[in-house]
Enzyme design. Structure first.
Site, PDB file in Angstrom:
ATOM      1  N   SER A 106       0.838  -1.207   0.000  1.00 46.59           N
ATOM      2  CA  SER A 106       0.000   0.000   0.000  1.00 46.59           C
ATOM      3  C   SER A 106       0.867   1.248   0.000  1.00 46.59           C
ATOM      4  CB  SER A 106      -0.884   0.040   1.236  1.00 46.59           C
ATOM      5  OG  SER A 106      -1.592  -1.160   1.372  1.00 46.59           O
TER       6      SER A 106
HETATM    7  N1  SAH Z   1       0.033  -5.278   4.136  1.00 46.91           N
HETATM    8  C1  SAH Z   1       0.837  -5.587   2.971  1.00 46.91           C
HETATM    9  C2  SAH Z   1       0.149  -5.325   1.667  1.00 46.91           C
HETATM   10  C3  SAH Z   1      -1.049  -6.144   1.515  1.00 46.91           C
HETATM   11  S1  SAH Z   1      -1.531  -6.580  -0.140  1.00 46.91           S
HETATM   12  C4  SAH Z   1       2.156  -4.851   2.977  1.00 46.91           C
HETATM   13  O1  SAH Z   1       2.390  -4.029   3.883  1.00 46.91           O
HETATM   14  O2  SAH Z   1       2.964  -5.096   2.076  1.00 46.91           O
HETATM   15  C5  SAH Z   1      -2.773  -7.733   0.370  1.00 46.91           C
HETATM   16  C6  SAH Z   1      -2.226  -9.065   0.807  1.00 46.91           C
HETATM   17  O3  SAH Z   1      -3.317  -9.798   1.322  1.00 46.91           O
HETATM   18  C7  SAH Z   1      -1.668  -9.880  -0.353  1.00 46.91           C
HETATM   19  O4  SAH Z   1      -0.366 -10.297  -0.043  1.00 46.91           O
HETATM   20  C8  SAH Z   1      -2.636 -11.057  -0.446  1.00 46.91           C
HETATM   21  O5  SAH Z   1      -2.008 -12.257  -0.841  1.00 46.91           O
HETATM   22  C9  SAH Z   1      -3.144 -11.154   0.978  1.00 46.91           C
HETATM   23  N2  SAH Z   1      -4.423 -11.849   1.159  1.00 46.91           N
HETATM   24  C10 SAH Z   1      -5.514 -11.856   0.358  1.00 46.91           C
HETATM   25  N3  SAH Z   1      -6.491 -12.612   0.889  1.00 46.91           N
HETATM   26  C11 SAH Z   1      -6.006 -13.088   2.071  1.00 46.91           C
HETATM   27  C12 SAH Z   1      -6.546 -13.932   3.091  1.00 46.91           C
HETATM   28  N4  SAH Z   1      -7.769 -14.455   3.020  1.00 46.91           N
HETATM   29  N5  SAH Z   1      -5.764 -14.205   4.159  1.00 46.91           N
HETATM   30  C13 SAH Z   1      -4.516 -13.709   4.261  1.00 46.91           C
HETATM   31  N6  SAH Z   1      -3.945 -12.917   3.331  1.00 46.91           N
HETATM   32  C14 SAH Z   1      -4.699 -12.597   2.245  1.00 46.91           C
END
Ligand code: SAH
Length: 257
Positions: A102
């Site tokens: 993000s």
């Molecule tokens: N917080 C992260 C960015 C998040 S992008 C950072 O600081 O870099 C969103 C992330 O959520 C992705 O890596 C995706 O694979 C994960 N995601 C999506 N659905 C999910 C779920 N049900 N449980 C855990 N992670 C999930």
């Protein structure tokens, strides 16, 4: 404030946030490496320009613990080498596997809304690069993070350890289910968008706890929502701004492959 006024305020703010803070902005970010002072100075500038005095009417980040954390975490270590020079621009960046880190404003904004205190226990859903987890770890010792893509979970765990954030616990799995073994959590931050508030996460929120999540459809912008569980267990919700996140996946089949 009446419902109508409230809606107008929300819509105005959404427009502001989606233009600048959330959907990113066009225009080439400056190269950071050839600037005097290196990464540290670039990070300080990011905090000043994008967090403490963002273009109006985006609200500034004021929480000093959050600003301090944002000054400390080396975001350039969390993005792929090809994007490193843009690490301190206010932009989301690709981190592989179709996922994104993000933009710094959104990380700071969500962290501020969590009202996290030292010693509190926090759960992140969606570890991604591990950046948000590191920001949380600058504020409290007790950080748990769940990532559904095994490779990202592994890379984030290794990166966090290398950078001195080894206390962050990263688990590969479906974060929709939370992390029941470590519940209840004083704070929960969801960094992928579910259509509705996942009931297991609400159950795992401690009385007095806060949850921040982008709620809404996968293919459009979502509403950044703050959920607060009162001491008597009742729940209060507040819609704060419009954001755009990757969808929260809902199958564990993907997690096992
Ligand atoms: N917080 C992260 C960015 C998040 S992008 C950072 O600081 O870099 C969103 C992330 O959520 C992705 O890596 C995706 O694979 C994960 N995601 C999506 N659905 C999910 C779920 N049900 N449980 C855990 N992670 C999930």
């Amino acid at each position: 404030m009446g419902r109508r006024a409230e809606l107008t305020r929300l819509v105005r703010r959404s427009v502001a946030l989606s233009g600048v803070a959330v959907l990113g902005f066009p225009g080439a970010p400056r190269a950071q490496q050839d600037q005097p002072g290196g990464w540290r100075a670039a990070r300080d500038r990011m905090v000043e320009e994008h967090l403490r005095s963002p273009p109006r009417p985006v609200p500034p980040i004021r929480d000093t613990a959050v600003l301090r954390a944002m000054r400390r975490v080396p975001r350039h270590e969390f993005v792929p080498p090809a994007y490193r020079e843009h690490a301190y621009a206010n932009r989301p960046l690709p981190i592989g596997r179709g996922q994104t880190i993000s933009q710094p404003y959104v990380v700071a904004h969500m962290t501020e809304l969590l009202e996290l205190e030292p010693g509190e226990k926090v759960l992140e859903v969606g570890t991604g690069s591990g950046y948000q987890a590191a920001v949380l770890a600058e504020i409290t010792d007790s950080v748990f993070s769940v990532e559904i893509i095994e490779e990202l979970a592994r890379l984030a765990r290794r990166r966090l350890r290398r950078l001195g954030y080894g206390r962050v616990r990263v688990r590969h799995g479906d974060g929709y289910r939370g992390w029941p073994e470590h519940a209840p959590f004083d704070a929960v931050v969801v960094t992928a968008a579910p259509e509705e508030i996942p009931p297991p996460l609400l159950r795992q929120l401690a009385p007095g706890g806060r949850m921040v999540l982008p709620k809404g459809p996968a293919d459009r912008t979502q509403t950044l929502t703050v959920v607060r569980k009162r001491l008597d267990g009742t729940v209060d919700r507040r819609e704060v701004s419009r954001v755009r996140f990757v969808p929260l996946r809902r199958d564990t089949a993907g997690a096992r492959r």
